[in-house]
Design an enzyme around this catalytic site. Structure first.
Site, PDB file in Angstrom:
ATOM      1  N   GLU A 165       0.099  -1.328   5.726  1.00  0.00           N
ATOM      2  CA  GLU A 165       1.180  -0.901   6.626  1.00  0.00           C
ATOM      3  C   GLU A 165       1.019   0.559   6.994  1.00  0.00           C
ATOM      4  OE1 GLU A 165       4.959   0.761   7.987  1.00  0.00           O
ATOM      5  OE2 GLU A 165       3.905   1.326   6.171  1.00  0.00           O
ATOM      6  N   GLU A 166       0.516   1.353   6.049  1.00  0.00           N
ATOM      7  CA  GLU A 166       0.433   2.801   6.272  1.00  0.00           C
ATOM      8  C   GLU A 166      -0.701   3.186   7.217  1.00  0.00           C
ATOM      9  OE1 GLU A 166       2.735   4.657   5.471  1.00  0.00           O
ATOM     10  OE2 GLU A 166       3.696   3.987   3.625  1.00  0.00           O
ATOM     11  N   ASP A 194       0.833  -1.203   0.000  1.00  0.00           N
ATOM     12  CA  ASP A 194       0.000   0.000   0.000  1.00  0.00           C
ATOM     13  C   ASP A 194       0.869   1.255   0.000  1.00  0.00           C
ATOM     14  OD1 ASP A 194       0.820  -0.787   2.647  1.00  0.00           O
ATOM     15  OD2 ASP A 194      -0.602   0.617   3.517  1.00  0.00           O
TER      16      ASP A 194
HETATM   17 ZN    ZN Z   1       6.705   2.297   4.055  1.00  0.00          ZN
END
Ligand code: ZN
Length: 395
Positions: free
Chosen positions: A149-150, A87
Site C-alpha cells: 500500500e505504501e 507493509d
Molecule cells: Zn497506511
C-alpha cells in the site's frame, strides 16, 4: 503450558500486535529497502485458520515475496470486510527513541513501526471477531490483508484484477483517529520531457531550445490549473480544489549552449469525480497543442500508476452507521488509501482506524492505548450490524 496447548488458544491481542511489529515488512520503491510481506501474511493466516477462518493467500504477479490474504468467517454473499495493509514505510535509522521492531509499552502508548499505520488494526480486527461464532452470521466477515500500500498499491490492484473479495461493505483501518472518512483526492504524477537541438548560444538558428519550450509548457499548465480550480470545488476538503504542483525541472548544461533537453515532473491531486485517465489525456493534448509549431519532440511518462480519488456516497449504509457509532460526520482527508480500489469492486468503503495520521510515517510511531477498547467496541458493533443482523437488501 505445552506448545500444542498454546497453538489451540488464540494469541492475546498484545501478543498479536507484538508479533506483527517484530516482523519487518517495509515496502519501498528503493529495492535495497524493500522487504516483502510474506512473513506477516503467514502469521495472520496461521492465527486465523487456528480460529476457524477460511484463509487464502493470493500471490501477486511479478512480486514473488509479496501476497494478499483473504480470510473468511461465515459464508454466503454480502458481508463486511475489515481491511488493512501489512507493509510499513521505511524507518529513520537513529531517529527513534524506541526500537521500531519491538513493541514498547510506555506513557500509555504502544510504540513501534506499524502500530498506527497499520498492523495493529489487523490484530484488533481478529480480536473483535473472536467474540462471534460463524453460526451467528447471516453474512460473512472477511479480513483482507494487503501488500504494497505504501508504494505501488500492487496488492489492491491485484485484488481488483481478481475481483476479490466480494462483499457489501468495507472498513479500512488506516489512522483516522477513529473518525470515519469517505473521501480523499487522487494522485497523478507525470513527467514531461522535451527534446530540441543544441547549438552555439550566439546564433539561435543553430538549435531549438527545449528550455524555452518548457516555458510555454509551464504557462499552459498554470493556466490549466486555474481552470481546473475554478471548475472543481469540494468544500469537504481543507484544500477544496484540485492541486497541480510543478515539483521538479531539469534542463540544459551550459549558458553558452542552446538547451536540447528539458524535463518537468508534476503532481496532480484531483478531487472525487475527476478521472485520472481523462486528466492525463487532457494534459497530453494541452501540452502537445501548445508546442504544435515548436519542432520539439515531446514525451510523457507516468511516474507512478496513480491512485484514483475515493468517493463513497454519504447515503451509504456503512457511512451512516459509522457516523452514528462514532458521533462524527464522515470527512475528507489529504492522504491516499486503498479505498478507491474496494469501491471499484462495488464494496462501499469507509476508512476508519484507531491510529493518528500525525504519528504515521514518523519516528516513534505509536498507538494510544486508550484507543484499543473503543476500537474493539466499534468493530464488534459493526460485525453485529453487518454480519449478524445485516440490513435487508431487498427492501
Ligand atoms: Zn497506511
Amino acid at each position: 503450558m505445552s506448545i500444542i496447548n498454546r497453538m489451540q488458544k488464540p494469541p492475546n491481542l498484545l501478543d498479536m500486535i507484538k508479533a506483527l511489529i517484530s516482523t519487518p515488512s517495509v515496502s519501498s520503491v528503493n529495492p535495497a529497502l524493500d522487504q516483502g510481506n510474506l512473513s506477516v501474511i503467514s502469521l495472520l493466516a496461521n492465527w486465523l485458520s487456528g480460529l476457524g477462518w477460511q484463509t487464502e493467500i493470493l500471490p501477486i504477479e511479478n512480486h514473488p515475496d509479496k501476497a494478499n490474504l483473504i480470510a473468511t468467517l461465515g459464508s454466503g454473499p454480502g458481508g463486511l470486510v475489515l481491511a488493512g495493509h501489512t507493509d510499513t514505510v521505511p524507518w529513520d535509522e537513529g531517529r527513534w527513541n524506541h526500537d521500531p521492531f519491538k513493541l514498547t509499552q510506555a506513557d500509555g502508548r504502544l510504540y513501534g513501526l506499524g502500530t498506527a499505520d497499520m498492523k495493529a488494526f489487523l490484530a484488533l480486527a481478529i480480536e473483535a471477531a473472536c467474540q462471534f461464532s460463524p453460526a451467528q452470521f447471516r453474512e460473512p466477515l472477511i479480513l483482507v490483508a494487503t501488500a504494497d500500500e505504501e508504494t505501488s498499491m500492487s496488492g489492491a490492484r491485484a485484488l481488483v484484477a481478481a475481483k476479490r473479495p466480494q462483499a457489501r461493505y468495507a472498513i479500512i483501518g488506516e489512522p483516522t483517529g477513529l473518525r470515519p472518512v469517505r473521501m480523499h483526492k487522487g494522485i497523478l504524477m507525470e513527467s514531461i520531457h522535451l527534446r530540441g537541438r543544441s547549438g552555439h548560444s550566439s546564433d539561435p538558428a543553430l538549435g531549438n531550445s527545449a528550455l524555452e519550450g518548457m516555458h510555454t509548457v509551464l504557462d499552459t499548465l498554470t493556466s490549466w490549473r486555474r481552470q481546473l480550480q475554478a471548475e472543481n470545488i469540494n468544500k469537504l476538503f481543507r484544500i477544496p480544489v484540485p492541486t497541480l504542483n510543478l515539483g521538479h525541472i531539469h534542463g540544459g548544461d551550459n549558458p553558452n549552449r542552446i538547451c536540447a533537453d528539458c524535463e518537468l515532473h508534476i503532481d496532480l491531486r484531483p478531487l472525487p469525480g475527476m478521472e485520472l485517465a481523462e486528466l492525463r489525456e487532457i494534459l497530453h493534448a494541452r501540452v502537445t497543442g501548445a508546442l504544435e509549431d515548436s519542432g520539439l519532440e515531446i514525451s510523457f511518462k507516468a511516474l507512478a500508476e496513480g491512485t484514483p480519488a475515493m468517493d463513497t456516497p454519504a447515503s451509504s449504509e456503512i457511512v451512516r452507521c459509522t457516523e452514528a457509532l462514532t458521533g462524527y460526520s464522515a470527512a475528507a482527508v489529504a492522504f491516499g488509501t486503498e479505498a478507491p480500489y474496494f469501491n471499484q469492486m462495488g464494496i462501499n468503503t469507509v476508512v476508519l482506524g484507531p491510529g493518528d495520521i500525525d504519528q504515521a510515517h514518523q519516528p516513534d510511531e505509536f498507538l494510544d492505548e486508550a484507543r484499543i477498547k473503543p476500537t474493539l467496541e466499534l468493530l464488534r458493533e459493526l460485525i453485529q450490524r453487518f454480519c449478524v443482523n445485516p440490513p435487508d437488501q431487498t427492501g
